[in-house]
Design a protein around this motif. Sequence first.
Motif: not given
Length: 980
Positions: A190-191, A193-195, A197-199, A201, A203-204, A207
């Motif tokens: 999941a993390l 995937g967030h990474a 998606e260019r979330s 840093s 916010e990541l 999470q």
Amino acid sequence: MSRDQLVSREKTSGAVDAKIARLRQWLEENVPASSSAGDGSAVPDSILAELEAAFADCETTRLEWIQAFDAVPDPMFFHDRDYRILHANRAYADCAGRELAELVGRVYWEVFPRRDGPLSGCASAQEPGGLSDELFTTAKGAIYRSRGFVVSSQDDEYRFSVHVLENVTAAEQARETLEARDRRQAVLVALGGHALERSDSDELMQQAVKAVADALAVEDCRVLERLPSGEALRLRAAAGDVSVPATMSVDHDVLAARVLEGQEPVNVEDLRADSRFQATSLLVEDEVVSGIGVLIPAVEAPFGVLEVLARTTRVFSDDEVNFLQSIAHLLATAIRRTRYEQQLTNNNQLLETMFEAIDIKVAYLDAKFNFIRVNEQYARGDEKTADFFPGKNHFDLYPDAENEAIFRQVVETGEPYTATAKPFEYPDHPQWGITYWDWRLQPIKDDEGKVEGLVFTLNDVTRHKQAELALQATRESLEQAQRIAQLGNWDWDIVQGSLWWSDEIYRIFGLETQEFEATYEAFLERIHPEDRQAVMNAVDRALQNDEPYSIDHRILRPDGTERVVHEQAQLFRNEKGEPVRMVGTVQDVTELRHSEMVLQRTNRALRTLSACNEALVRTEDEQQLLDEICRIIVELGDYRLAWVGYAQSDENKSVQPVARAGYDAGYVDRVAASWAEASPRGQGPVGQAIRQAKAIAVQDVASDENFGPWREAAREHDYASLVALPIMTDDAVLGTLTLYSSTPDAFDKEEFELLQELANDLGYGIGALRTKADREQAVNRLREMLYATIEAMALTIEKRDPYTAGHQYRVAMLAAAIGTELELEPERIEGLRLAGQIHDIGKIYIPAEILTRPGRLSAMEFELIKAHTTVGYEIVQDIPFPWPVARMIREHHERLDGTGYPDALRDEQILFESKILAVADVVEAIASHRPYRAALGLDAALEEIQALSGSKYEPDVVDACIRLFRDKGFELPAGDRQSL
């Protein structure tokens, strides 16, 4: 030892006890209490012998029972109603840590398993037949499964309870470990995937700490950033209730300090027992007991620490440490990417200023990168004068860590640095595309060889690079097109005898480059032996007579599989007219030819079915009906023979032929089929179809084991395969309709089902004629079969294109609703709805890779897509629908202004139903998900047709469509295609 074994032992012991009791009773009744061995009243020898035997049996039974009991590897014990141990085996004594003699009489939960009372299921399982099965955990963490049951006397009175304890620690721990590992893996996925998606840093990180705290079931997880001074930490993300200031000294968090110092994970099971952590804020203020910290790396110095804290004693496993390190590296990557992206943004702004309108730029800098002078082109690119730059540092004006490192490398090594065609995309001007630049750093040295300055030159090579990329793209596009179409090209030098193949041909033939000699003779070896001569003849005709070389033939791959390819080529001659070169293509058409064959068979069956149903409607005589059905099947269905036989109830259970058509020559009369199960002639397809009331196919008469009685006759008549279809009337088998083909495997699944439907319809027709039922039922049946035809054709395309599953159905429903809103006649609405169900049938000839591939299509691929209207028209034009279905399929992409396809028709040239279908098609396409984009929504679809009303779409149709959605609450059906 099983429960039954224990009960058996108990019963044996009970029998011995009974024998002893009888002896004791006899003694009491026959031997006075005062008598002795010398008073003449001695016990008879027989009684003594019986007594000794009883005691011996008892002792033997006891020893055997103890040996068997102690041999059980799992701990076992018996207890009475008061839970006191009656007996235990050696395994139980080992678990209790006591000798067997010390166990008897003790309450079992005071020994093993040690607990405050009996096992939860023990008390409820003390009645006869009572059972218990439960898990418990010892103080040392071992997990046991306890299975208990009651042993009763012969009178069903409670005697004692038995417990068998199985150590399942490893299995339970393995299960828990696997579940925990799965949870951690899910967090990483999941993390990750967030990474991707260019979330952001930050916010990541937030999470991540929440996910880690949940996955490890701890009170607190946090990310601490090491500030540039190295003496302080800053809280970047936290989950839990452990208090921590926003900024703190490194000493405030000793765990983080240890991690940063050793740059290795620090895993502390009990902070209270470690002198390094006593009296720290973690222990005193936050009551943390266990903790682990892992390093978050960075390029130069560590970014910081990822900490996990628990208020109970916790041993973090190697898997958990690896999990935390993976999280830390993931965060490090995201942080590094965020920084690089920020740097890249800054660099792009700088480069855009410098490069915008200048072809060549030149700047002279000292060894510390301060500008000495620049040329006018360089200055104008920054909208400054040349006087602005002297004295200013290059990286004060244009900070860029990567470029500064390169500059320093040139200064330190004295070696020039050149970059060729470096790509750059202007973020504010995507229409410019990517530009390319050559730049060079040339060191200027003093007399001692020390670098005292740099000459920095820039040259715009975008046009040259774009030309190069265009050539490369053309090559790649050609290769991609060949892969999509499974089409390769070849070049045969006839004079030299060499043969060149493109990569796609190697893929088609299943060969590696080194496996092929690249000669005409080697090519011939790869052709199926049965087709080789035909290929050679075609080549010879091209060489000798200039006949076009175009041929289908089979090839054999190294793994033994067969493929069908289509070849065509052009011959080149020299000035003397001699053949010198042949250039051609090879296309893998295996699936295409198979699809064509399936479609031909399906269309053949559909035409036959439609014509037979028409015969069912108009024919009023049973014999005439049977003769007509057989004739239609042979003439339209292209079957070699069709005959109908009725099952007889005579002694032989014979099958009487009543109608036939096709090539017979006495074969039907020689069949002498039977439906008697005991007769060999009743084992054929006709007999089986009648007995089992289901269709029976023989795909190869030469090899079918049940076809022996008729094999030779079938071979003489060139019958290779057949199908026997039961004719049902009122749930009873009347007889069979049997069809013969001259080719093996002639009946695929789709054709088989349609022919079965034909036989059912024939049975229905016979029943209708016999009962003189209302002819309207036959008409309705015909309509149902037309509906089935539509559904079968719709399913054909939807099976190949899952992205548009349901598209045809929704278009059909919307088109019918528009027709209703426009008050069209019911028959026209019905035809419109059915045409919508198969308006994209032509896509069956489009490669599935194009239909299902996300992303935009190339011009060539789009032209292939556009051909589906004419292909669909050709597929259905010969099917006798009562509506202009074929024309609607062909015209549903035409537009009022003539910009549509395939015929660029205008306004009145377009069928009105086609105009309705066009609007329904575009609304559903825009509102729904497509392979190359997400759904744009209904509002966007309605705005599109409203904007183009009168120019591309019929205004009355557009207005009716908009009224349906906005005024009458119409909704596009959800889900996939439903039954008509």
